[in-house]
Design an enzyme around this catalytic site. Structure first.
Site, short mmCIF file in Angstrom:
data_model
loop_
_atom_site.label_atom_id
_atom_site.label_comp_id
_atom_site.label_asym_id
_atom_site.label_seq_id
_atom_site.Cartn_x
_atom_site.Cartn_y
_atom_site.Cartn_z
N ASP A 11 -2.90 95.62 3.18
CA ASP A 11 -2.32 94.33 2.80
C ASP A 11 -3.04 93.77 1.58
O ASP A 11 -2.65 92.74 1.02
CB ASP A 11 -2.31 93.35 3.98
CG ASP A 11 -3.70 93.05 4.51
OD1 ASP A 11 -4.68 93.65 4.03
OD2 ASP A 11 -3.81 92.21 5.42
N SER A 12 -4.08 94.49 1.12
CA SER A 12 -4.69 94.15 -0.17
C SER A 12 -3.66 94.25 -1.28
O SER A 12 -3.87 93.72 -2.38
CB SER A 12 -5.89 95.06 -0.46
OG SER A 12 -5.55 96.42 -0.25
N ASP A 32 -1.24 98.79 7.07
CA ASP A 32 -1.78 97.54 7.60
C ASP A 32 -0.69 96.72 8.24
O ASP A 32 0.41 96.58 7.67
CB ASP A 32 -2.36 96.71 6.43
CG ASP A 32 -3.87 96.71 6.42
OD1 ASP A 32 -4.49 97.01 7.45
OD2 ASP A 32 -4.43 96.41 5.34
N LYS A 83 -3.10 99.61 11.15
CA LYS A 83 -4.42 98.97 11.22
C LYS A 83 -4.23 97.49 11.49
O LYS A 83 -3.33 96.87 10.94
CB LYS A 83 -5.19 99.18 9.90
CG LYS A 83 -6.57 98.52 9.90
CD LYS A 83 -7.44 99.01 8.76
CE LYS A 83 -7.16 98.37 7.43
NZ LYS A 83 -7.30 96.89 7.39
N GLU A 127 -6.62 93.72 12.26
CA GLU A 127 -7.95 93.14 12.05
C GLU A 127 -8.43 92.34 13.26
O GLU A 127 -7.65 91.59 13.84
CB GLU A 127 -7.91 92.20 10.83
CG GLU A 127 -7.64 92.93 9.53
CD GLU A 127 -7.73 92.02 8.31
OE1 GLU A 127 -8.09 90.82 8.44
OE2 GLU A 127 -7.46 92.52 7.20
N GLU A 186 -16.01 96.39 7.44
CA GLU A 186 -16.03 95.85 6.08
C GLU A 186 -17.15 94.83 5.90
O GLU A 186 -17.29 93.90 6.71
CB GLU A 186 -14.68 95.21 5.75
CG GLU A 186 -14.63 94.61 4.34
CD GLU A 186 -13.24 94.24 3.86
OE1 GLU A 186 -12.24 94.58 4.54
OE2 GLU A 186 -13.15 93.61 2.79
#
Ligand code: KIV
Length: 309
Positions: free
Chosen positions: A59-60, A98, A128, A130, A197
Site C-alpha cells: 500500500d506504499s 497488502d 499482508k 498490519e 519494520e
C-alpha cells in the site's frame, strides 16, 4: 558469494516457482530471501528477472505512485488494479498483496472477503495485514479460509497516527516484549511470514530464535531471514527524504530527468527524429502521390473526394 553488480546477462529467469513451502525451506537452510515492492507490469518484470523471491504490491503505492502523503487513503480498487498489472509481469516470484487500511480490521468476515478479492482478482499468493492484537484474529480467519497471510509488526504505517507518527517502534522494553508476543501469536495463527519494520536490530536479534516462519525485515537489522525495500527507494525514483533504513542502489530519478531533458533538447534542435526513426515510401509510390497532390492543388476543395465543400 559475489558482491559484484548483477547484469541482465546473468539474471535467472527460469527457476522453480517460489511457494510458502520453498520459503520455509529457505529459512531452514539459512539462505537469505529478498522481497521488493512493485506496483506495475514493468517493475514486476524487472523484479522477476532480478531473481528476488517475493514481490509485495504494497500500500506504499499510495505514496510512491499515487502521490498521496500516507498509505491510509489507498483503496481496494487501486491496489487490486496495481496487483493485476504486477501479476502479469511475474512468473516464479511469490506475490503478496497488502490489504489496505479499512478493508480488514472491522471483522473476520470483511478480512476474508477482502483477502479473497486479492487472490481471485489480482492473483495474489498471499495477503499482508498490519498489527498485532485483534489483527491476529483477522489473520487466523484468512488463513482458515485457505489464504496465506504475512503479518506486519513494528512500525505499521496504516496506524501511524496511533503510534505517534512514522517512527521506530520497540524501543521500550514493554513494547519490544509485546512485539515478541504478537509475532508468536501471528505464527500460531498460521501466518506464512512476518514483516518487521523499523525496530531496533537488537530486538530483532532476540526475536529471531523464537520464530520458525520466515521473518522479513525493513529497518530491523541484519538478523532477519530476508529484507524488503520499497521499489522507489531502492532505485532512487523519487527525490526527497527517505527513512534511515533505506539503501539506494541507483538514482533513476536523476537519469530519467536527464533522459527526458535530452529528448526535449533534440526535438527543439531538430535532431530527433532522425532518418533512422522515419518510415520510407517506395519512390514510384511517392511520385504517384505527388502527382495526385498536384491534381488536388489544382482542384476546388468541393471537388476533392472525401472533402465536402
Ligand atoms: O507497503 C509497503 O511497501 C510495505 C513495506 C514497507 C513492507 O508494507
Amino acid at each position: 558469494m559475489s558482491a559484484s553488480p548483477r547484469t541482465v546477462e546473468n539474471t535467472t529467469i527460469d527457476r522453480a516457482p517460489v511457494t510458502v513451502t520453498s520459503l520455509l525451506q529457505q529459512k531452514r537452510q539459512g539462505r537469505k530471501m529478498v522481497m521488493v515492492t512493485a506496483y506495475d507490469y514493468p517493475s514486476a518484470v524487472v523484479a522477476e528477472q532480478s531473481g528476488v523471491e517475493m514481490v509485495l504490491v504494497g500500500d506504499s503505492a499510495a505514496t510512491t505512485v499515487l502521490g498521496l502523503d500516507s498509505t491510509v487513503p489507498a483503496t481496494m480498487d487501486e491496489l487490486l488494479m496495481l496487483g493485476k498489472a504486477v501479476r502479469r509481469g511475474l512468473k516464479a516470484t511469490f506475490m503478496v498483496s497488502d490489504l489496505p487500511f479499512g478493508s480488514y480490521e472491522a471483522s473476520d468476515y470483511e478480512a476474508v472477503k477482502s483477502a479473497q478479492r486479492f487472490v481471485k482478482e489480482a492473483g495474489a499468493q498471499a495477503v499482508k495485514l498490519e498489527g498485532g492484537g485483534v489483527m491476529i484474529d483477522r489473520a487466523r480467519a484468512i488463513v482458515n479460509a485457505g489464504i496465506p497471510v504475512v503479518g506486519h509488526l513494528g512500525l505499521t504505517p496504516q496506524t501511524a497516527n496511533a503510534l505517534g507518527g512514522l517512527r521506530a517502534q520497540g524501543k521500550k522494553a514493554e513494547q519490544a516484549a509485546q512485539m515478541v508476543l504478537d509475532a508468536l501469536a501471528l505464527q500460531d495463527a498460521g501466518c506464512c511470514a512476518i514483516v518487521l519494520e523499523a525496530i531496533p536490530a537488537a530486538v530483532a536479534e532476540e526475536l529471531m530464535p523464537l520464530i520458525e516462519i520466515p521473518v522479513i525485515g525493513i529497518g530491523a537489522g541484519a538478523s532477519t531471514d530476508g529484507q524488503v525495500l520499497v521499489w522507489h527507494d531502492l532505485l532512487g525514483l523519487l527525490e526527497g527524504h527517505t527513512a534511515k533504513f533505506v539503501k539506494q542502489y541507483a538514482n533513476l530519478h536523476h537519469e530519467m530527468v536527464a533522459a527526458v531533458a535530452s529528448y526535449a533538447d533534440e526535438v527543439r534542435d531538430g535532431v530527433f527524429p532522425g532518418r533512422e526513426h522515419t518510415y520510407a515510401i517506395p519512390p514510384e509510390e511517392l511520385q504517384r502521390f505527388q502527382g495526385s497532390l498536384a491534381q488536388i492543388h489544382g482542384a476546388e476543395p468541393s471537388e476533392v473526394e472525401g472533402h465536402p465543400a
